[in-house]
Enzyme design. Structure first.
Site, PDB file in Angstrom:
ATOM      1  N   GLU A   1       0.950   5.533   1.151  1.00 15.60           N
ATOM      2  CA  GLU A   1       0.329   6.508   2.036  1.00 15.60           C
ATOM      3  C   GLU A   1       0.105   7.869   1.404  1.00 15.60           C
ATOM      4  O   GLU A   1      -0.004   8.883   2.109  1.00 15.60           O
ATOM      5  CB  GLU A   1       1.186   6.679   3.299  1.00 15.60           C
ATOM      6  CG  GLU A   1       2.507   7.433   3.101  1.00 15.60           C
ATOM      7  CD  GLU A   1       3.678   6.529   2.784  1.00 15.60           C
ATOM      8  OE1 GLU A   1       4.830   6.982   2.921  1.00 15.60           O
ATOM      9  OE2 GLU A   1       3.443   5.368   2.400  1.00 15.60           O
TER      10      GLU A   1
ATOM     11  N   HIS B   1       0.909   7.118   8.706  1.00 12.45           N
ATOM     12  CA  HIS B   1       1.874   7.885   7.905  1.00 12.45           C
ATOM     13  C   HIS B   1       1.434   9.334   7.703  1.00 12.45           C
ATOM     14  O   HIS B   1       2.262  10.185   7.366  1.00 12.45           O
ATOM     15  CB  HIS B   1       2.046   7.238   6.527  1.00 12.45           C
ATOM     16  CG  HIS B   1       3.211   6.307   6.436  1.00 12.45           C
ATOM     17  ND1 HIS B   1       4.484   6.634   6.878  1.00 12.45           N
ATOM     18  CD2 HIS B   1       3.316   5.063   5.908  1.00 12.45           C
ATOM     19  CE1 HIS B   1       5.307   5.638   6.636  1.00 12.45           C
ATOM     20  NE2 HIS B   1       4.633   4.664   6.055  1.00 12.45           N
TER      21      HIS B   1
ATOM     22  N   GLU C   1      -0.759   2.828   6.943  1.00  7.18           N
ATOM     23  CA  GLU C   1      -0.805   3.906   5.960  1.00  7.18           C
ATOM     24  C   GLU C   1      -1.485   5.143   6.536  1.00  7.18           C
ATOM     25  O   GLU C   1      -1.095   6.271   6.221  1.00  7.18           O
ATOM     26  CB  GLU C   1      -1.517   3.438   4.688  1.00  7.18           C
ATOM     27  CG  GLU C   1      -0.933   2.193   4.047  1.00  7.18           C
ATOM     28  CD  GLU C   1       0.576   2.265   3.818  1.00  7.18           C
ATOM     29  OE1 GLU C   1       1.113   3.360   3.623  1.00  7.18           O
ATOM     30  OE2 GLU C   1       1.220   1.199   3.833  1.00  7.18           O
TER      31      GLU C   1
ATOM     32  N   ALA D   1       0.857  -1.185   0.000  1.00  5.31           N
ATOM     33  CA  ALA D   1       0.000   0.000   0.000  1.00  5.31           C
ATOM     34  C   ALA D   1       0.890   1.231   0.000  1.00  5.31           C
ATOM     35  O   ALA D   1       2.099   1.148   0.235  1.00  5.31           O
ATOM     36  CB  ALA D   1      -0.923   0.008   1.219  1.00  5.31           C
TER      37      ALA D   1
END
Length: 942
Positions: free
Chosen positions: A301, A338, A335, A299
């Site tokens: 961010e 982040h 994420e 993933a």
């Protein structure tokens, strides 16, 4: 039948990376992207120009995209008169203008790495620079920059993908505000997304439409994101601690909306947790997540528009296992976290990558521990760290948490950066305590909000609030390798004095020798005969400082190469519990006897060390069996019988394990913790700690020793399995997760024995949840083709049931690839031609090829070398389309020094073949760095 390639006489003469003599200017920056050029931390210089605003117009078409980039730029120093360097790769320039004046070919120079614009007087103050470029996302198989995934346009800009979209100073210390206008066909791409707030939407000429997005927060280019396609949207909302309402959206392929509830719930839990634990509130009114099938990473961010691999978002009980649910929760949280530890405060350069990743991994680990069992969470993290990251520390790609150099930054998204980096933050937290660590993180976020900073800035905030000198501790960021801690003890029954002599040592790693002692917390406990911890009284004559930490016991701060700790008033010799909670990422060397380990396994108040004691006992058995086989005591292909001494050990050890299998007592224990206590070290964890090893011999010994343990546990495991099968919560997705963990551990034990194939089949066939179906499938794949037809039936039934769900089929590929019975080289080749397999989808590539090379020890490490050659050929092919995936797949080949002959020479020969491809083919920079470093020592010796 093909034969193995003979190793070449000498290693390939790979070019030594050039070392710049001075800080790089624009042209040196361009050269730094060349294949043989290393980039060095010591050469960092701030950019000559900064970019204040970015206005992008992205015009999407079926065979290309036109990108108009308007940049407001100003010099860092008006008197420097520096030329302007902008990164750019795979861009077709249509036009370039400065302050509205179109530039001629004499005003700039372009090469494969970027554009150099000659200085002119109107660049002495703020100016506007505009480019129009053509790119081809449909042909972008690298999945970096702007690319097409099926019918979806999306981006991946970390680390250096933005330069494949438009000309830019593509480095993390260049932070700007962004406005992005997206235009596309209205029917094919009804959803148009970018970072920040949606400003406007409108239809334009023909059947096209456009959307305008603005992000009010300054960010580096690696956080830019764009998505265009046909997507379903799932909505929710969150109210912040200050009362603001945040709209939450998850976008998925049509038909997948029903699999988003868990991800949304996880996001809301993460937002609440970050407010409570760190005081961090989300800063915009909208948070979007998009699930993409073709994605190199898990993933990303990107500010307010997180792009996820579909495997990290989609989950429902029928198609996703409990492990997948936990993974989705953790990655969604990671994420989101982040937003502060990475976005609002970002890293100055890529050498500081762990500043954001290590800190955020630590934050998401703490979140997961609070959501579930802290001890289970800690054990799972450490098990992964010791197996995989310790191996990385001992291999050719060993590097510090803050590396000193790299050739290709994509190669440094490593376990050292992430997992070891998280352990470094954990140690700071342990040294300072909860209150001071929170004050330090608050200061860090407040002082550096909107800035790009370094690991030194992070540690300086912790020093400031605690008034402690962490200079020596910062060696964790600059020294590579896993420290060893050797401990000897002495007890004086007359005086009641118990003394520990502690010696630390850090092994040499590529480019680093003669390392300095590290500063780290080392938590211990002294366990008495009745299983309770002694109240320890540390003598002032001790050389190491000691203090107590809640939940960890006595914390010793080790700083010197050799330390002494003396305890007074100990009535009898204790059993020492070392490195409680895995307080430091080190290898502990202490000679326990079996009785002491069994005592810790039963009584230690530290759950991690209860588990660890059982692991040490099992590893000792594996070592002894291998030692006898290696000494020539074996017959019949290197397998030895368990001797009389080990039979006695097996009875004691299995008795200790059976306490976690007793019927009727399950409800009084943590079933997930019991499951971990029953799981033996896997093969990779064992051989990682051994010197050079004969893989097939070690595997035979491991399998035999494991079989003997499982025989001892058979009856208890069978009774426990049956009791749990009838538990009222066993099929409940949330309430039954821990129960399923224990029941499926019982099934794994029983699947080592041939008479339980029907039990595994019954679970596979009747499973209501994917967790149980996969456990049954995995168990069945242990049985040879000659022993049962159930495995082949399960393979066919699973495919028939799940052939239309790509993520579930990834499990189907992976479980076969890991099986010594159904993952032979012939099976892997056949699966690679399967109608549902794609060589362009990273998930499929990892599920089949990476799993085969990294987990199928029996079939991949074929003494003839055929499997090595197949993987090398696969890597070479993939390197032409997706270098990131190709370079990561190379890791199993790089461990050639770890193994005895013939494996070592065969693996090395394949690396040499990668380094010297036939014809005009060139290997990517990504792959070059891995191969170069893996063969570097061979070059020195040859």
């Amino acid at each position: 039948m093909s034969t193995s390639p003979e190793p070449t006489a000498t290693a390939p003469k790979l070019t030594q990376p050039d070392i710049p003599d001075a800080a790089p200017g624009p042209e040196a920056q361009a050269a730094s992207a060349s294949q043989n050029q290393a980039v060095y931390l010591r050469d960092y210089t701030p950019p000559a120009y900064r970019i204040d605003t970015v206005d992008l117009y992205v015009d999407l078409h079926e065979d290309h995209a036109l990108i108009t980039g308007k940049l407001t730029i100003q010099p860092a120093d008006a008197s420097s008169r520096a030329d302007l360097w902008l990164h750019g790769e795979a861009l077709e320039l249509v036009s370039a203008s400065l302050n509205g004046e179109r530039l001629s070919e004499d005003d700039f120079r372009i090469d494969e790495n970027g554009m150099l614009v000659s200085y002119r007087d109107d660049m002495a103050q703020a100016f506007e620079f505009e480019t129009v470029s053509r790119i081809r996302p449909q042909d972008n198989t690298r999945l970096e920059g702007l690319y097409r995934s099926k019918n979806l346009f999306c981006t991946q800009c970390e680390a250096e993908g933005f330069r494949r979209i438009t000309w830019f100073l593509d480095r993390p210390d260049v932070m700007a505000t962004y406005r992005c206008t997206i235009e596309a066909d209205r029917d094919k791409y009804p959803v148009l997304l970018s970072n920040g707030n949606l400003v406007s939407e409108e239809n334009v000429d023909g059947n096209r439409h456009r959307a305008v997005w603005e992000d009010p927060f300054r960010k580096p280019s690696y956080l830019f994101a764009l998505v265009a396609g046909t997507l379903d949207r799932v909505e929710d909302s969150f109210t912040t601690m200050s009362g603001r309402n945040i709209d939450l959206h998850i976008y998925v392929d049509p038909g997948n909306a029903g699999k988003c509830r868990h991800a949304l719930d996880s996001l809301k839990k993460a937002m609440k947790w970050d407010e409570e634990r760190y005081g961090r509130e989300y800063d915009l009114d909208l948070f979007n997540i998009v699930a993409v099938d073709d994605f190199n990473m898990g993933a990303m961010e990107n500010k307010s528009l997180n792009i996820f691999n579909s495997s990290c978002v989609l989950a429902d009980p029928a198609s996703a296992s409990d492990a997948t649910f936990d993974r989705v929760e953790s990655i969604v949280a990671h994420e989101y976290f982040h937003n502060w530890s990475g976005n609002r405060v970002t890293c100055r350069d890529w050498f500081q990558l762990s500043l954001k990743e290590g800190f955020t991994v630590y934050r998401d680990a703490c979140f997961s521990a609070d959501m579930h069992s802290p001890v289970v969470n800690r054990i799972e993290h450490v098990r992964f760290l010791r197996t995989a990251q310790f191996a990385e520390d001992a291999g050719p790609m060993a590097h510090a948490v803050r590396p000193e150099s790299y050739m290709e930054i994509s190669n440094f998204y490593t376990l050292t950066i992430y997992e070891k980096g998280a352990e470094v933050v954990r140690m700071i937290h342990l040294l300072l305590g909860d209150e001071l660590f929170r004050r330090g993180s608050d200061l860090y976020f407040e002082r550096f909000d909107g800035q790009a900073v370094t690991t030194e800035d992070f540690v300086a905030c912790m020093e400031e609030v605690s008034e402690r000198d962490l200079t020596q501790f910062k060696l964790w960021y600059s020294q590579a390798g896993t420290p060893g801690v050797k401990i000897k003890d002495r007890y004086d029954a007359k005086t009641g004095e118990y003394q520990l002599s502690i010696r630390q040592h850090i092994p040499d790693t590529p480019g680093q020798t003669n390392k300095k002692p590290m500063h780290f917390p080392f938590c211990i406990g002294l366990v008495s005969e009745d299983g309770k911890d002694f109240d320890t009284n540390v003598d002032s004559a001790s050389t190491a400082a000691a203090s107590f930490r809640e939940g960890h016991g006595l914390m010793i701060e080790l700083r010197q190469k050799e330390e002494t700790v003396i305890f007074k008033g100990i009535p009898h010799k204790p059993v020492i519990s070392l490195n409680r909670g895995f307080s430091a990422p080190v290898r502990v060397e202490y000679e326990y006897d079996t009785t002491e380990l069994l005592h810790l396994m039963q009584y230690d108040s530290d759950g991690f060390n209860r588990w660890n004691a059982g692991q040490i006992l099992a590893l000792g058995l594996f070592d002894r069996v291998l030692g006898r086989a290696s000494a020539g005591d074996s017959e019949g292909g290197g397998v030895v019988e368990i001797d009389e001494a080990d039979k006695g050990f097996l009875q004691e050890y299995s008795s200790a394990l059976k306490q976690y299998l007793k019927p009727g007592s399950i409800s009084s224990q943590d079933p997930a913790f019991c499951a971990l206590l029953l799981q033996l070290p896997d093969f990779s964890a064992w051989i990682e700690r051994l010197p050079q090893v004969d893989i097939q011999l070690a595997l035979s010994c491991y399998e035999q020793a494991t079989l003997e343990i499982c025989k001892q546990l058979e009856q208890a495991a069978s009774q426990c399995y049956d009791e749990l099968a009838s538990h009222p919560n066993i099929a409940d997705r949330e309430a039954g997760a821990e129960l399923r963990a224990l029941r499926n551990t019982c099934l794994a034990i029983l699947s080592r024995l041939p008479e339980h194939a029907e039990r595994a089949w019954q679970q596979f066939e009747t499973a209501q949840l994917m967790t149980d179906q996969l456990a049954g499938f995995r168990a069945l794949l242990r049985y040879p083709r000659s022993q049962s037809n159930r495995p082949e039936q399960a393979i066919a039934a699973f495919e028939k049931q799940w052939q239309n769900d790509g993520l579930v089929m990834d499990n189907w590929f992976a479980l076969q690839a890991a099986s010594r019975e159904y993952g032979t080289l012939a099976d892997i080749k056949r699966l690679s031609e399967h109608r549902l397999f794609s060589r362009f989808n990273p998930n499929k590539l990892r599920s089949l090829f990476t799993t085969f090379a990294a987990q199928n020890w029996a079939c991949f490490h074929d003494p003839k070398g055929d499997s090595y050659r197949f993987i090398r050929e696969t890597i070479a092919e993939l390197d032409q389309t997706n270098p990131q995936i190709a370079s990561r797949m190379t890791t199993p080949l790089t461990r050639w020094r770890k193994y005895s002959e013939p494996y070592s020479s065969l693996l090395r020969a394949e690396l040499e073949a990668l380094a010297n491809p036939e014809g005009e083919t060139e290997i990517s920079k990504d792959l070059y760095e891995i191969v170069y470093k893996s063969l570097q020592e061979a070059n020195k010796t040859d």
